[in-house]
Design an enzyme around this catalytic site. Structure first.
Site, mmCIF file in Angstrom:
data_model
loop_
_atom_site.group_PDB
_atom_site.id
_atom_site.type_symbol
_atom_site.label_atom_id
_atom_site.label_comp_id
_atom_site.label_asym_id
_atom_site.label_seq_id
_atom_site.Cartn_x
_atom_site.Cartn_y
_atom_site.Cartn_z
ATOM 1 N N ARG A 52 39.633 47.435 56.100
ATOM 2 C CA ARG A 52 39.164 47.726 54.749
ATOM 3 C C ARG A 52 40.288 48.411 53.986
ATOM 4 N NH1 ARG A 52 36.146 44.430 55.409
ATOM 5 N NH2 ARG A 52 33.863 44.410 55.427
ATOM 6 N N GLU A 108 39.507 45.613 44.983
ATOM 7 C CA GLU A 108 39.730 44.161 45.004
ATOM 8 C C GLU A 108 38.943 43.488 43.888
ATOM 9 O OE1 GLU A 108 38.742 42.807 48.941
ATOM 10 O OE2 GLU A 108 40.301 44.001 49.890
ATOM 11 N N HIS A 112 42.223 38.926 51.094
ATOM 12 C CA HIS A 112 41.028 39.182 51.911
ATOM 13 C C HIS A 112 40.468 37.868 52.491
ATOM 14 C CE1 HIS A 112 37.665 42.365 52.474
ATOM 15 N NE2 HIS A 112 37.695 41.545 53.493
#
Length: 321
Positions: free
Chosen positions: A239, A268, A287
């Site tokens: 994360r 993000e 991601h």
């Protein structure tokens, strides 16, 4: 009798939802790429018996205060820090996630960005694309070896163990730090346990695979980067908020560590003018840890199966607690 209403916060392929249409009334956000807006999510959650959510959706206490019918939240991810699990449980709402099905795919990506950062693969590809390859020279785009180097994994869950297996194939020395010892990992010969301090100061590659908690937020900060070897490369496939991005930028720019490979970021998505993208020593990807077609389809199906189980008053396959 009315069918239960299930709202899905991103457009999923028709073949995924078709098996459930006889049992549910289904509402679905119309975009595959853009997240549902907050007001729509609130309105749909107020009506829904089940929610299928992405990491982009913040399922907080405010939203959960007005969901009279909601029985289950199926989060299509391993992590669930976007969901206030305690508030949900206090209301009798079951929260599920998608472990196991994405373990190997995420481990592939984590080791892939380690390799890309170490061997300067992205930089080298751009070198050709920018028409800079005029000749060969002994140290042209020379990176760091991976084989026989030390990998320190922080967070030895399923993905950490899968990464360790891949590292063994490269004859790496693998150490790990975890909140609790994983004796089965040591007995299997996958990794040796070390203190956090020793691991970060002696590893050639330090990889974050921890969940985001109050204890792990900014675990990787300026002090930690300063304690790493100057030739060390930091990898984050967990994360974004487990690292202090400003401190990482300064550490790489100032030569305190050699580089980084990142699949996650504090906020993000990031834009093309993000400071980390200005440093060629840092490989950034958006991601995509679990982003293979096969795995994403398994995650969709597991999320839908979890909703189905709860709505039938059965135990879900993967509750978070």
């Amino acid at each position: 009798m009315n069918k239960p209403y299930v709202y899905i916060t991103r457009k999923l392929p028709e073949d995924q939802i078709k098996p459930f249409k006889d049992d549910w009334e289904i509402g679905m956000w119309e975009s595959e790429t853009e997240p549902v807006d907050k007001e729509t999510l609130k309105k749909e959650a107020r009506r829904a018996d089940g929610l299928l959510t992405m990491l982009t959706e913040k399922i907080d206490e405010e939203l959960l205060n007005d969901v009279p019918n909601l029985k289950v939240i199926a989060n299509m991810a391993v992590g669930y820090d976007n969901v206030n699990v305690e508030a949900a449980e206090n209301k009798g709402i079951i929260v599920t996630n998608t472990p196991d099905v994405l373990t190997d795919t995420t481990a592939d990506l984590a080791f892939g960005i380690l390799m890309a950062a170490a061997r300067r693969i992205v930089e080298a590809a751009d070198y050709i694309r920018d028409n800079k390859w005029d000749n060969w020279s002994p140290l042209l785009l020379a990176g760091s070896d991976i084989h026989h180097k030390k990998l320190g994994i922080v967070g030895m869950g399923r993905i950490g163990q899968a990464v360790a297996r891949r590292a063994k194939g490269f004859d790496m020395e693998v150490a790990y730090y975890n909140r609790s010892r994983k004796y089965e990992v040591e007995e299997e010969g996958l990794a040796v346990y070390e203190s956090f301090e020793n691991l970060i100061s002696t590893s050639d590659f330090v990889m974050s695979l921890v969940p985001l908690t109050n204890e792990t937020e900014h675990l990787f900060n300026g002090d930690v980067f300063r304690k790493m070897k100057k030739e060390a490369i930091f990898i984050n496939a967990s994360r974004g908020k487990t690292m202090d991005e400003k401190a990482l930028y300064e550490a790489v720019k100032g030569g305190e560590i050699k580089g980084a490979g990142l699949d996650v970021f504090e906020e993000e998505p990031i834009s093309s003018d993000h400071p980390l993208l200005t440093l060629k020593e840092i490989v950034c990807v958006p991601h995509i840890g679990s982003a293979s077609k096969e795995t994403r389809e398994k995650m969709m199906n597991l999320s839908l199966q979890n909703i189905q189980s709860v709505l039938k008053d059965e135990e879900p396959k993967t509750p978070v607690h």
